[in-house]
Motif scaffolding. Structure first.
Motif, mmCIF file in Angstrom:
data_model
loop_
_atom_site.group_PDB
_atom_site.id
_atom_site.type_symbol
_atom_site.label_atom_id
_atom_site.label_comp_id
_atom_site.label_asym_id
_atom_site.label_seq_id
_atom_site.Cartn_x
_atom_site.Cartn_y
_atom_site.Cartn_z
ATOM 1 N N ILE A 1 12.350 4.669 1.497
ATOM 2 C CA ILE A 1 10.944 4.862 1.142
ATOM 3 C C ILE A 1 10.778 5.956 0.088
ATOM 4 O O ILE A 1 9.996 5.818 -0.865
ATOM 5 N N SER A 2 11.508 7.070 0.214
ATOM 6 C CA SER A 2 11.379 8.146 -0.780
ATOM 7 C C SER A 2 11.854 7.677 -2.150
ATOM 8 O O SER A 2 11.281 8.068 -3.187
ATOM 9 N N LEU A 3 12.881 6.817 -2.209
ATOM 10 C CA LEU A 3 13.347 6.272 -3.490
ATOM 11 C C LEU A 3 12.307 5.319 -4.072
ATOM 12 O O LEU A 3 12.079 5.302 -5.295
ATOM 13 N N ILE A 4 11.678 4.522 -3.217
ATOM 14 C CA ILE A 4 10.628 3.608 -3.691
ATOM 15 C C ILE A 4 9.446 4.396 -4.238
ATOM 16 O O ILE A 4 8.871 4.050 -5.282
ATOM 17 N N LYS B 1 0.856 -1.183 0.000
ATOM 18 C CA LYS B 1 0.000 0.000 0.000
ATOM 19 C C LYS B 1 0.897 1.239 0.000
ATOM 20 O O LYS B 1 1.207 1.801 1.055
ATOM 21 N N HIS B 2 1.329 1.648 -1.189
ATOM 22 C CA HIS B 2 2.304 2.726 -1.316
ATOM 23 C C HIS B 2 1.603 4.065 -1.550
ATOM 24 O O HIS B 2 0.412 4.135 -1.889
ATOM 25 N N GLN B 3 2.371 5.130 -1.440
ATOM 26 C CA GLN B 3 1.834 6.480 -1.568
ATOM 27 C C GLN B 3 1.250 6.736 -2.956
ATOM 28 O O GLN B 3 0.300 7.505 -3.106
ATOM 29 N N VAL B 4 1.802 6.087 -3.974
ATOM 30 C CA VAL B 4 1.341 6.334 -5.344
ATOM 31 C C VAL B 4 -0.131 5.967 -5.514
ATOM 32 O O VAL B 4 -0.821 6.517 -6.390
ATOM 33 N N MET B 5 -0.646 5.088 -4.663
ATOM 34 C CA MET B 5 -2.048 4.678 -4.779
ATOM 35 C C MET B 5 -3.006 5.795 -4.395
ATOM 36 O O MET B 5 -4.190 5.742 -4.738
#
Length: 320
Positions: free
Chosen positions: A230-233, A43-47
């Motif tokens: 996390i910022s790189l992901i 569940k990443h930020q891009v979602m």
């Protein structure tokens, strides 16, 4: 790590102020722990990204956190832990018998995974219905250890809090189990408050001789294996998502007409239907022309950036 002034060795029930302040401090760290779990689950930020209406909004999630945690915890505990006690084989056999009964290899694997995700794993030692010692891995989101503020930083308390649910699954309160060096104290309350820790609802002696909760730190800073990346992901997810968005927009390119307009034909077909069915456009004589309006894409530069982010993620997390 939560540190507080040491209690008296003979004190059975910790002060309510101490318990409440420890729970509040843990709650202040809960947002971080939940975020780490969600990234591990994909569940990443891009979602959560939103774009203008009509634009493609693909959200590609890449499972770097799970991959990293599986690699690091597998490297650490892929082979079960072996124990040796020269000259004390009989005592060692009793301990290994207890470990086999509680399936300690599985518990160790869970603790290693939690340490890779959250930066620490938490083990709870307890007695089963027959008074035999057992062990379980509990979530760092709900359990933590309090240490004395001495040089030795000895474990002082173990605290585990879980919501109390009704039959339909809705919450109706909280239950906290506090493990001291001598006792297990149970507190029940509607809402977390100082008053809720004034008197335990249950009190039971455990005979372990110290607080039966152990934290296994993933380094002294207690950070997850992928936390620093996390910022790189997020950047990798955005890059690949926008790459697919650009492809989709390229396919959805606009057809631009110069010096003419298209009208329905004799069969009543719209200009769009004519183009789809005939794969051709009849233009009037003169300066009329037609071309596609589409975004120019530089795949080479995008691929270089993708590979650079991929390499940085693995470098920061120290995994192959």
């Amino acid at each position: 790590m939560i540190v507080r002034p040491a209690l008296s060795r003979g004190e059975g029930i910790p002060p309510a102020e101490l318990l409440y302040s420890c729970v509040q401090e843990h709650e202040g760290n809960l947002t971080r722990l939940v975020k780490l779990r969600e990234y591990y689950q994909g569940k990443h930020q891009v979602m959560n990204r939103r774009r203008m209406s009509g634009l493609p909004n693909n959200a590609l999630v890449h499972g770097f956190p799970r991959y990293i945690c599986v690699m690091t915890s597998g490297y650490l505990i892929g082979q079960p832990i072996a124990y040796q006690a020269p000259g004390q084989e009989a005592a060692l056999e009793k301990m290994q018998e207890a470990f086999r009964r509680t399936d300690m290899d599985s518990v160790d694997a869970e603790l290693a995974r939690d340490a890779a995700i959250y930066g620490k794993g938490v083990e709870l030692i307890y007695s089963d219905g027959q008074g035999r010692p057992r062990s379980a891995a509990v979530s760092p989101e709900e359990a933590f250890v309090v240490y004395e503020d001495s040089v030795e930083a000895q474990p002082m308390l173990g605290i585990r809090g879980v919501p109390v649910l009704k039959a339909d699954g809705t919450p109706e309160g909280w239950q906290y189990q506090v493990y001291t060096r001598q006792k297990k104290l149970t507190y029940r309350m509607r809402e977390r408050s100082l008053r809720g820790f004034e008197k335990p609802a249950e009190e039971q002696r455990h005979f372990f001789g110290q607080a039966p909760m152990v934290e296994y730190w993933n380094g002294e800073d207690e950070r997850g294996d992928f936390e620093n990346a996390i910022s790189l992901i997020d950047a990798y997810d955005l890059l690949q998502s926008d790459r697919l968005n650009d492809k989709q927009q390229f396919v959805d390119a606009l057809l631009v007409l110069y010096g003419c307009t298209l009208e329905p034909d004799e069969a009543g077909r719209s200009p769009g239907r004519q183009l789809r069915e005939d794969k051709a456009i009849a233009l009037p004589d003169g300066d009329a022309r037609v071309e596609w309006l589409c975004k120019q894409m530089n795949e080479a530069d995008t691929e270089v950036l993708k590979n650079a982010l991929n390499a940085d993620i693995h470098k920061m997390c120290m995994v192959p």
